[in-house]
Scaffold this active site. Sequence first.
Site, mmCIF file in Angstrom:
data_model
loop_
_atom_site.group_PDB
_atom_site.id
_atom_site.type_symbol
_atom_site.label_atom_id
_atom_site.label_comp_id
_atom_site.label_asym_id
_atom_site.label_seq_id
_atom_site.Cartn_x
_atom_site.Cartn_y
_atom_site.Cartn_z
ATOM 1 N N GLU A 43 27.461 24.390 37.383
ATOM 2 C CA GLU A 43 28.049 25.232 36.331
ATOM 3 C C GLU A 43 26.966 25.901 35.483
ATOM 4 O O GLU A 43 27.104 27.054 35.099
ATOM 5 C CB GLU A 43 28.974 24.392 35.433
ATOM 6 C CG GLU A 43 30.280 24.003 36.081
ATOM 7 C CD GLU A 43 31.102 25.212 36.515
ATOM 8 O OE1 GLU A 43 31.156 26.194 35.766
ATOM 9 O OE2 GLU A 43 31.653 25.176 37.620
ATOM 10 N N CYS A 202 39.525 40.209 41.425
ATOM 11 C CA CYS A 202 39.656 41.012 40.198
ATOM 12 C C CYS A 202 38.254 41.361 39.710
ATOM 13 O O CYS A 202 37.824 40.936 38.642
ATOM 14 C CB CYS A 202 40.442 40.230 39.141
ATOM 15 S SG CYS A 202 40.986 41.264 37.767
ATOM 16 N N CYS A 209 43.414 44.937 43.916
ATOM 17 C CA CYS A 209 44.789 44.574 43.554
ATOM 18 C C CYS A 209 45.670 44.396 44.791
ATOM 19 O O CYS A 209 46.616 43.605 44.774
ATOM 20 C CB CYS A 209 45.390 45.627 42.629
ATOM 21 S SG CYS A 209 44.421 45.871 41.131
ATOM 22 N N CYS A 212 45.712 40.818 45.694
ATOM 23 C CA CYS A 212 45.724 39.886 44.562
ATOM 24 C C CYS A 212 47.072 39.166 44.471
ATOM 25 O O CYS A 212 48.127 39.808 44.464
ATOM 26 C CB CYS A 212 45.462 40.642 43.262
ATOM 27 S SG CYS A 212 45.516 39.549 41.836
ATOM 28 N N CYS A 218 51.116 41.528 37.003
ATOM 29 C CA CYS A 218 49.916 41.982 36.294
ATOM 30 C C CYS A 218 50.183 43.229 35.444
ATOM 31 O O CYS A 218 50.628 44.260 35.953
ATOM 32 C CB CYS A 218 48.812 42.272 37.300
ATOM 33 S SG CYS A 218 47.315 42.910 36.513
HETATM 34 S S1 SF4 Z 1 46.496 42.841 40.151
HETATM 35 FE FE1 SF4 Z 1 45.678 42.496 38.088
HETATM 36 S S2 SF4 Z 1 44.725 40.480 38.149
HETATM 37 FE FE2 SF4 Z 1 45.011 41.174 40.255
HETATM 38 S S3 SF4 Z 1 43.111 42.203 40.842
HETATM 39 FE FE3 SF4 Z 1 44.496 43.762 40.063
HETATM 40 S S4 SF4 Z 1 43.987 43.926 37.897
HETATM 41 FE FE4 SF4 Z 1 43.134 41.982 38.608
#
Ligand code: SF4
Length: 363
Positions: A43, A202, A209, A212, A218
Amino acid sequence: MPNASNTPVSDFPGTVTEWQKREGRHHLPWQGTRDPYCIWLSEIMLQQTQVTTVIGYYTRFLERFPTIQALAQAEQEEVMPYWAGLGYYARARNLHRCAREICQNWSGRFPGTSAEIATLPGIGRSTAAAIAAFAYGERSPIMDGNVKRVFTRHFGIFGVTSARVTEQALWDKADAVLTDAPPSLDMAAYTQGLMDLGSTVCMRGKPACGRCPLQHSCYAYAEGRQSELPSPKPRKEKPERDCAMLVLTRGGAVLLERRPSTGIWGGLWSLPEFPDAEALASGCADMGLDASLAQRMGGLAHVFTHFKLNIEPWYLEWDAPETEEPTCEDHIWVSKQDLANAALPAPVRKILDGLAGSEPMLF
Ligand code: SF4
């Protein structure tokens, strides 16, 4: 459509956790252990540093210092070569101080809660929570730079993230997410999932996205505002500082001086540094050297968090017999072979690498 005020939190941790188990990273050298020492080391190394850079450092460090006790027993100068090139050297000094503190005040056992871990030198709330989540499964939220990006975008939290009010809003949201999560939540997978999402999906410049798992809820995706979040800091020019460095060689060795233990590159070996070329010339004269023979090498700039350092290196070959020493303290002659193992800051190593590769060979 989700917005900043009503974005659901209920399925957030479950979605992140399931995605991590399916598609997150599972083969990093510090995964698969519950040893808080190894987790702590990873970390700290990962703060401000890319995973790919950390892997080699992490492995070498643990080979040399396999336990907290081994680290505590070492002197700081034995530790620094294992950090040289990673940057942000206060991290290594704090790590060493922490190891000694754990041996003295905690009977050599790593503290067992994030609140206790956060009392150690150089460990903030988020790092303490990450260590506790991975080592003990503790239910405490993290909020590092990657996670801030995911949260600001997903929950539509505007405002510069370093501002106290924004930071508080982020922590409050992170707490609320965990409060609403089921007791069975796998904290290690959730915490790793946030880190993985922030660094592999992200991303800062171009969030992916399309792949994601949080896309359905989102805020930034729904509103097309990914590029506005996190809110950019007002642009501020970094102050610049100039210095001159003396690259003094003698019979295939180069002169290094130890940096003071605090400040930039604290405790590392570096080239003798002067405010400018004029000061370098008088420093040479103090050592009985003829500065007019010094040759200017290509300059380079190194960017620190708070300023930019412009370095002007000057090369000088000293032809005195090896028994004579320059009259200054805390200096050593290091042979070309030994330079590879010396604890040098990255720009100094770059200067010396350039020297070794120059035509005709100066080393
Ligand atoms: S959907 Fe939202 S959380 Fe996912 S990558 Fe895109 S901006 Fe980031």
